[in-house]
Design a protein around this motif. Structure first.
Motif, short mmCIF file in Angstrom:
data_model
loop_
_atom_site.label_atom_id
_atom_site.label_comp_id
_atom_site.label_asym_id
_atom_site.label_seq_id
_atom_site.Cartn_x
_atom_site.Cartn_y
_atom_site.Cartn_z
N TYR A 1 -9.79 22.13 51.11
CA TYR A 1 -10.37 21.98 52.44
C TYR A 1 -11.03 20.61 52.60
O TYR A 1 -10.85 19.94 53.61
N GLY A 2 -11.76 20.20 51.59
CA GLY A 2 -12.39 18.88 51.65
C GLY A 2 -11.42 17.77 51.31
O GLY A 2 -11.42 16.71 51.95
N TYR A 3 -10.58 17.98 50.32
CA TYR A 3 -9.68 16.94 49.84
C TYR A 3 -8.63 16.56 50.89
O TYR A 3 -8.29 15.40 51.05
N MET A 4 -8.11 17.54 51.58
CA MET A 4 -7.02 17.31 52.54
C MET A 4 -7.52 17.16 53.98
O MET A 4 -6.72 17.04 54.90
N ARG A 5 -8.81 17.14 54.17
CA ARG A 5 -9.42 17.16 55.51
C ARG A 5 -8.83 16.14 56.48
O ARG A 5 -8.60 16.44 57.65
N GLU A 6 -8.53 14.95 56.03
CA GLU A 6 -8.06 13.89 56.93
C GLU A 6 -6.54 13.86 57.09
O GLU A 6 -6.02 13.05 57.85
N ASP A 7 -5.83 14.72 56.38
CA ASP A 7 -4.37 14.70 56.45
C ASP A 7 -3.89 15.26 57.78
O ASP A 7 -4.40 16.26 58.26
N ARG A 8 -2.88 14.62 58.35
CA ARG A 8 -2.40 15.07 59.67
C ARG A 8 -1.65 16.41 59.59
O ARG A 8 -1.54 17.12 60.58
N ASP A 9 -1.12 16.75 58.41
CA ASP A 9 -0.40 18.02 58.24
C ASP A 9 -1.23 19.04 57.47
O ASP A 9 -0.71 19.84 56.69
N PHE A 10 -2.51 19.02 57.72
CA PHE A 10 -3.50 19.90 57.09
C PHE A 10 -3.07 21.37 57.16
O PHE A 10 -3.08 22.08 56.17
#
Length: 186
Positions: free
Chosen positions: A102-111
């Motif tokens: 949740y924190g690591y991928m937060r900024e990914d557009r394909d979250f």
């Protein structure tokens, strides 16, 4: 109490389907749905562990899945000491990975797509752990392969991720062949 293992198995699948079909556009809801399903599965796994841990013989919960002539293949769940322990490990570690992601991928557009794939992977692992027969185990093994492929190749735009994805796919096919050969020998 016999319905708890079924709920544990299908919660991550329902989360993956819910994210894919309904919440792809809502990143936070997608993550919460996925995390909530796996954490709930962990809590239910703890309850299941304490309820079934003293059983003398493995408990099998099965439903007829495929029946052709004298051949009948069941879709079921086997609860023995090893599968109960593995339920805790898969849902516990899976829950920790979901929360960390949740924190690591937060900024990914394909979250949202990531969480759908992660939930599918958790469902597939639970299916292997709980399988009552080799056919069911092989199907879930293949689902783990597909889920791994989706997760390894998540950033498919990067050449290194695409190459790693292809390599994993080919390696899994080798494992599939060996697994299928073992099933046929048994």
């Amino acid at each position: 109490m016999n319905s708890l293992p079924w709920i544990i198995l299908f919660l991550p699948l329902l989360a993956a389907a819910g994210v894919t079909l309904f919440t792809l556009q809502d990143r936070v809801l997608s993550a919460r749905l996925s995390i909530g399903a796996v954490v709930t599965a962990f809590v239910l796994s703890v309850v299941t562990f304490f309820f079934f841990r003293n059983e003398k013989a493995p408990v099998e919960l099965a439903a007829s899945w495929l029946s052709v002539g004298s051949l009948q293949i069941d879709f079921g769940i086997c609860l023995d000491p090893l599968s109960l322990l593995m339920l805790l490990i898969v849902t516990g570690v899976g829950g920790a990975i979901h929360i960390y992601s949740y924190g690591y991928m937060r900024e990914d557009r394909d979250f949202s797509r990531y969480f759908a794939s992660l939930s599918c992977f958790t469902f597939s692992m639970l299916g292997i752990v709980l399988a009552t027969n080799f056919i069911q185990m092989f199907i879930f093994w293949e689902l783990v392969g597909v889920s791994s492929y989706l997760l390894i190749g998540f950033w498919y735009e990067k050449e290194s991720a695409a190459d790693a994805c292809k390599k994993a796919f080919l390696t899994n096919r080798l494992g599939d062949f060996g697994f299928l050969l073992g099933i046929l020998l048994v």
